[in-house]
Scaffold this motif. Structure first.
Motif, short mmCIF file in Angstrom:
data_model
loop_
_atom_site.label_atom_id
_atom_site.label_comp_id
_atom_site.label_asym_id
_atom_site.label_seq_id
_atom_site.Cartn_x
_atom_site.Cartn_y
_atom_site.Cartn_z
N HIS A 128 0.85 -1.31 -0.05
CA HIS A 128 0.02 -0.01 -0.11
C HIS A 128 0.96 1.14 0.02
CE1 HIS A 128 -3.51 2.54 1.29
NE2 HIS A 128 -2.64 3.28 1.96
N ARG A 131 2.54 1.87 -3.36
CA ARG A 131 1.60 2.40 -4.41
C ARG A 131 1.11 3.97 -4.06
NH1 ARG A 131 -0.95 -2.68 -3.64
NH2 ARG A 131 -2.28 -1.72 -2.11
N THR A 132 1.36 4.25 -2.70
CA THR A 132 0.79 5.65 -2.45
C THR A 132 2.04 6.59 -2.26
OG1 THR A 132 0.67 5.07 -0.32
CG2 THR A 132 -1.23 4.86 -1.28
N GLU A 135 2.47 9.66 0.59
CA GLU A 135 1.01 10.16 0.80
C GLU A 135 0.67 9.41 1.77
OE1 GLU A 135 0.71 13.16 -0.31
OE2 GLU A 135 2.92 13.12 -1.06
N PHE A 136 0.92 8.40 2.22
CA PHE A 136 0.10 7.54 3.31
C PHE A 136 0.07 8.27 4.47
CE2 PHE A 136 4.30 6.75 4.33
CZ PHE A 136 4.19 6.42 5.60
#
Length: 234
Positions: A128, A131-132, A135-136
């Protein structure tokens, strides 16, 4: 946002009663900061906000009082619980006591499936974040679910439903503070590294090492949000 447009996630996927729905909607808004710490919760305003009747709203408020997210103000109603160093210290103390024992029991009793659950939870959180990018943040539903899922996976084999329930509630109570800490994290790789180190200690069946690392991990939030006076004055 009208209540009819909100998504209420429940573990068993059922709609639940109106009071459960009211509690869930209130909890979401408190944890996300849409209802600020200390703000008054008027029944009339909440009826309009959530389009739910006054009786189930009062029941929902009572549910959240028992979890420490809402406090009563005598005969004048309810307000969102304040945030403070003392409150976070109390939450951290309780989490430390519960989770150190839970991790000890999980390491003793955990089997291959428990180990696989930890590895899977860490992998999903890593993917996750990849992928982000950086910005998580806490507050994004997918990240919240994966982060809590990892910490729950560590304790899953403890054999005590009450310990796991206490972990879940205390984790949620620390959420408002953890969101502040997460704003200061600008490296997804570093975030994953700290969780990988914790997982490695647990999977190595090192009870003492895992307990010490877990305690430091839990205290990282209070150390960031309320740094010691000597550091904050530098």
């Amino acid at each position: 946002m009208p209540a009819s447009e909100r998504t209420v996630e429940r573990p068993n996927g059922e709609a639940g009663t109106l009071s459960e729905r009211a509690a869930s909607l209130l909890e979401q808004d408190i944890l996300a900061g849409r209802l600020a710490p200390g703000s008054r919760l008027g029944i009339v305003d909440l009826v309009q906000r959530y389009e739910i009747g006054a009786t189930p709203l009062r029941e929902g408020l009572s549910r959240l009082m028992s979890r420490g997210l809402i406090v009563g103000i005598g005969q004048r109603g309810f307000r969102v619980a304040e945030v403070s160093r003392e409150d976070l210290a109390d939450i951290t103390c309780m989490r430390t006591a519960v989770e150190k024992e839970a991790i000890r029991l999980a390491i003793i009793h955990g089997n291959d499936a428990w180990e696989a659950g930890i590895v899977s939870a860490l992998h999903q959180m890593r993917r996750h974040i990849e992928r982000t990018g950086n910005e998580f943040r806490e507050g994004a539903a997918d990240f919240d679910r994966l982060h809590k899922g990892f910490h729950t996976a560590l304790l899953a084999a403890c054999g005590s439903g009450r310990m796991l329930g206490a972990h879940s509630e205390l984790y949620d109570q620390a959420y408002r503070y953890r969101r502040v800490m997460m704003r200061g994290i600008d490296s997804g790789a570093e975030f994953i590294r700290s969780h990988q180190m914790l997982a490695d200690r647990v999977l190595a069946r090192d009870v003492e090492g895992a307990q010490k690392m877990l305690e430091a991990h839990l205290h990282s939030t209070i150390n960031f949000v309320y740094p010691p006076a000597s550091e904050s004055n530098r």
